[in-house]
Scaffold this motif. Structure first.
Motif, short mmCIF file in Angstrom:
data_model
loop_
_atom_site.label_atom_id
_atom_site.label_comp_id
_atom_site.label_asym_id
_atom_site.label_seq_id
_atom_site.Cartn_x
_atom_site.Cartn_y
_atom_site.Cartn_z
N ASN A 162 0.85 -1.19 0.00
CA ASN A 162 0.00 0.00 0.00
C ASN A 162 0.89 1.25 0.00
O ASN A 162 1.74 1.40 0.85
CB ASN A 162 -0.87 -0.05 1.27
CG ASN A 162 -1.85 1.09 1.34
OD1 ASN A 162 -1.70 2.11 0.66
ND2 ASN A 162 -2.87 0.91 2.15
N GLY A 576 -1.33 -0.85 -7.74
CA GLY A 576 -2.51 -0.93 -6.87
C GLY A 576 -3.62 -0.02 -7.35
O GLY A 576 -4.64 0.08 -6.69
N SER A 578 -3.77 3.17 -7.18
CA SER A 578 -4.13 4.10 -6.12
C SER A 578 -3.51 5.47 -6.33
O SER A 578 -2.51 5.62 -7.04
CB SER A 578 -3.75 3.52 -4.76
OG SER A 578 -2.46 2.98 -4.83
N ASP B 125 -8.62 2.50 0.55
CA ASP B 125 -8.44 1.32 -0.28
C ASP B 125 -9.58 1.31 -1.28
O ASP B 125 -10.74 1.48 -0.91
CB ASP B 125 -8.49 0.09 0.65
CG ASP B 125 -8.41 -1.20 -0.14
OD1 ASP B 125 -8.45 -1.13 -1.37
OD2 ASP B 125 -8.32 -2.26 0.51
#
Lengths: 668, 159
Positions: A162, A576, A578, B125
């Motif tokens: 992350n 990811g 993100s 997320d």
């Protein structure tokens, strides 16, 4: 092949933990030295095999072994090596392994540094630690195996760490925090051993004091690092959100602080024993509660790991067993303890008691605010949230009250303090503090009651501490000699209290005088934040190792003079999918200028957050000063001397002199 | 009184005083700072008090986000797929705010039935769904609003 070895090492460590929790304790209860002698080798063995297992997992990350599910989920071949290393504890399984490694490490430390303690005591303490280890080893082996394989379809690459966690803050924050959490298990083990023995004496308090202080210092650093990380990495400049997971770390910190002070009274004066033991149990239980909240999936936040009901019930069971078993033991054993020491209704004992009352009240408040919504939700009585205003409204008065009390308490004497003498003593510090606080208000240019209260508390603590140091260090052989004569534990206390003053000052000033502006800017625009002028120069593209970014350029001016150039970014991580806001900060001892890029509004216009944060660094510096105080205190020589020649050794420092001879060690 | 008993009594009194302060402060502060969660169906049905700070959440409706080019004002609609509510927010939205994304907002209903948000939360997320929103979507699909409304009404009168 390697991962299976790691798994095997874990299982061996589990078996050693089982032996550790039984054999030395049996030896202690039956008085057999041959069984007690197993305590240290078993502790060492347990640590070695846990470390081996940890090394295997680290190796799997370093060589990108994506056949291991945990590695595949938390790493990526493009990750720089240091993030691969910190990714070991970037998810649930690995961070649990780190937790256990530290637990085994603390156990080993107790085994190594307690050679001078009675063998019975050591055996019992290590056995209790062994029991805690068994709980966590079972937890990881049964529910959270970090070495699970994905076979036969090994992914070509990992799902990446992350991006929030790709940061120096994350490399350091969890290990520090866990050192603290887990460290309280030592204080707990000492308390339980003392209960089993029925020997809750000053010697017991002295043994568990340094362990508690070290754990507390680590926890302080861990919490501060988390706050610092949230400040620059979550992107929006907040430093404490009263997020349930933050609260989960604050709870053992608060009760741990109470424990430290209560232990001091127990050691010096032989009173508050039952209370101290209870605090040790509570503090460790709160650490377990924290683990439960974070790992069970009942909470959702940056910290929480993938939810798995099995894990939640396991941890809840562990917590329940710990609480029930230790309280039952407490109920049977604590009343055995008698108190003989006397103290007056105005004395250092009473000040420390009040300190404990306030800290426990604060612990309760935070616990209620954190758990109440969870309990209601669990009982299906509706979803609600308790936000910052609740905590600010309730916590701040307690913090200020504790600060005011601290300043007065510093001057108080053990046993009996004369009220008139204390009042005269406080007069000058009070006057100095009022003047200094008013000066601070004038500097920041506005008055608010809470700002005054907070700054006053901070100044008051500082002045009183300095005054006391001045009093104590007066000596016919000169000031320097007087300063040298003070013990390390006294300097530890001074440092801890000054650190607290810094934290209170930082928190008060940044909350009351900080400026936050969200504005729409196009390149060329200029905006004022407080006295600072911020000019948006340009925005372009930049390519990083595993991301692409929009890269802004800003100039900051103060009174027409160029102060700094800042480059906040908006990063896109393709693996990811993100987006991350990377703020850029011009940091300083007295103020930060903070710029973060929000979303794009039109082709050339951007939402920009600009902040002026006075004294914000004092929060973390102050925490560091507090923690240094803890480390100073435990380096005091009396912990080394006293370990073998009980009590009688007169230690350096006035803190002892005040007691007037040997502390009344109540018999059992 | 025996000095030891007296001492114990002082300790107990201190503890009781501390507890009383804590409980008093807590109930006082709780009364003002509890924010109940409402889903779009409840809001559309008019069961939500005007000008009381609440939390509301759901999915950001596709194609509903309108940005004011001259300021930081954003308007969007939040839906649970059986009803939707117009929301207004001035400020910087979180990185993960997007159409089709689950969000939770803090704010107040105004008289015209718009939700004026002062805080918008989208979690860290992209696969994450706020639990309130997940529940709301589930309730909407099962058409259980009546029961839920009655329950909410009962709760809000309790405070």
């Amino acid at each position: 092949m390697y991962p299976e070895l790691g798994q095997l090492a874990l299982i061996i460590a589990l078996l050693l933990a089982v032996l550790l929790s039984v054999v030395p304790l049996a030896g202690a209860l039956t008085g057999r030295d041959s069984l007690q002698a197993f305590a240290r080798p078993l502790s060492t063995g347990m640590f070695v095999f846990t470390a081996l297992s940890f090394a295997v997992l680290t190796h799997a990350f370093m060589v990108d072994d994506f056949s291991v599910a945990y590695v595949a989920n938390n790493s990526n071949s493009m990750l720089p090596w240091y993030y691969k290393f910190s990714a070991v504890w970037g998810g649930h399984e690995g961070s649990l392994l780190l937790w256990i490694l530290m637990l085994a490490g603390w156990t080993l430390a107790v085994a190594v540094f307690s050679r001078k303690l009675p063998s019975v005591m050591v055996s019992q303490v290590l056995s209790v630690l062994g029991m805690i280890c068994v709980g966590f080893f079972l937890f990881i082996v049964i529910t959270s195996n970090p070495f699970e394989r994905i076979l036969p379809n090994i992914p070509a690459d990992g799902r990446d760490l992350n991006p929030l966690l790709q940061d120096i803050g994350l490399i350091l924050h969890p290990p520090m925090l866990y050192m603290g959490y887990v460290g309280f298990s030592v204080a707990f083990a000492f308390a339980i051993a003392a209960l089993i023995n029925g020997k809750l004496d000053a010697a017991w308090a002295r043994w568990s004091r340094p362990w508690t202080t070290v754990a507390w210092s680590f926890l302080t650093i861990g919490i501060a690092l988390g706050s610092w990380w949230a400040y620059y990495e979550l992107g929006w400049g907040g430093w404490w959100f009263w997020d349930p997971v933050e609260n989960a770390s604050l709870l053992p910190w608060l009760s741990g602080t109470a424990l430290m002070h209560s232990l001091a009274v127990t050691e010096k004066r032989g009173v508050f024993k039952s209370w101290t033991v209870l605090l040790a149990i509570v503090t460790f239980s709160l650490s377990l509660l924290g683990a439960f909240l974070v790992r069970s999936g009942v909470l959702t936040s940056v910290h929480s790991f993938a939810a798995d009901p099995e894990r939640g019930s396991f941890l809840l069971a562990l917590l329940g067993i710990t609480v029930v078993a230790s309280l039952v033991l407490y109920a049977f054993r604590a009343p055995v303890v008698h108190v003989r020491a006397r103290y007056d209704s105005l004395s250092r004992e009473i000040f420390l008691l009040l300190n404990n009352v306030l800290l426990v009240a604060a612990t309760l408040l935070v616990a209620i605010g954190t758990l109440y919504p969870l309990v209601l939700d669990y009982l299906n009585m509706g979803k609600l949230s308790i936000g910052e205003p609740f905590f600010n409204a309730t916590f701040s008065p307690l913090a200020v009250a504790a600060g005011l009390l601290l300043g007065a308490g510093i001057f108080s004497r053990w046993k009996k303090t004369d009220g008139g003498w204390l009042a005269r003593k406080l007069l000058w510090p009070l006057a100095v503090s009022v003047v200094a606080t008013t000066a601070v208000m004038l500097i920041y240019g506005s008055f608010a009651p809470w700002a005054f209260a907070g700054v006053f508390a901070a100044v008051w603590i500082t002045v009183a501490t300095a005054w006391d140091l001045w009093d104590k260090s007066s000596s016919r052989r000169g000031r320097l000699h007087g300063l040298k004569r003070q013990s390390r534990s006294y300097y530890g206390m001074v440092s801890g209290h000054l650190g607290l003053a810094m934290v209170i000052a930082g928190a008060t000033v940044v909350s009351n005088y900080g400026i936050e502006r969200d504005v729409r800017m196009v390149p060329g625009d200029s905006v004022m934040v407080g006295d600072y002028q911020v000019v948006f120069k340009s925005i372009g593209d930049r390519r990083g190792a595993n991301f692409t970014a929009e890269y802004g350029s800003f100039d900051v001016f103060l009174d027409g003079k160029h102060v700094s150039e800042l480059h906040p970014e908006k990063r896109h991580y393709p693996v990811g999918m993100s987006v991350m806001t990377e703020a850029d900060i011009d940091g300083g001892l007295f103020r930060d200028v903070f710029i973060a890029i929000g979303e794009r509004i039109t082709d050339d216009a951007w939402a920009i957050r600009l902040q002026y944060k006075p004294l914000v660094r004092w929060l973390w510096l102050g925490s560091l000063v507090m923690a240094i105080g803890g480390f100073l205190a435990i380096s005091d020589k009396r912990y080394r001397i006293r370990a073998h020649s009980e009590a009688k050794v007169a230690s350096a420092g006035n803190e002892e002199d005040v007691v007037g001879g040997k502390p009344a060690e109540a018999g059992t | 009184m025996h000095p030891i008993r007296k001492k114990r009594l002082t300790i107990v009194l201190f503890l009781v005083a501390g507890l009383a302060i804590a409980v008093g402060l807590t109930t006082y502060a709780l009364r003002q700072n509890i924010n109940l969660f409402y889903d779009p169906s409840e809001i559309a049905a008019g069961n939500v008090p005007v000008d009381v700070r609440i939390r509301a959440g759901g999915m950001v409706e596709e194609g509903s986000v309108i940005r004011d080019p001259e300021s930081l004002k954003v308007e969007f609609r939040v839906t649970d797929f059986s009803a939707s509510v117009p929301m207004e927010y001035v400020g910087i939205l979180p990185d993960l705010f997007a159409e089709g994304q689950g969000i939770v907002a803090m704010g107040r209903m105004d008289a015209s039935g718009r939700f004026i948000a002062d805080q918008v939360l989208a979690k860290h997320d992209e696969q994450y769904m706020p639990p309130e929103v997940a529940d709301a979507l589930e309730r909407a699909s099962k058409g259980q609003h009546k029961a839920a409304d009655a329950q909410k009404a009962a709760e809000s009168t309790a405070y």
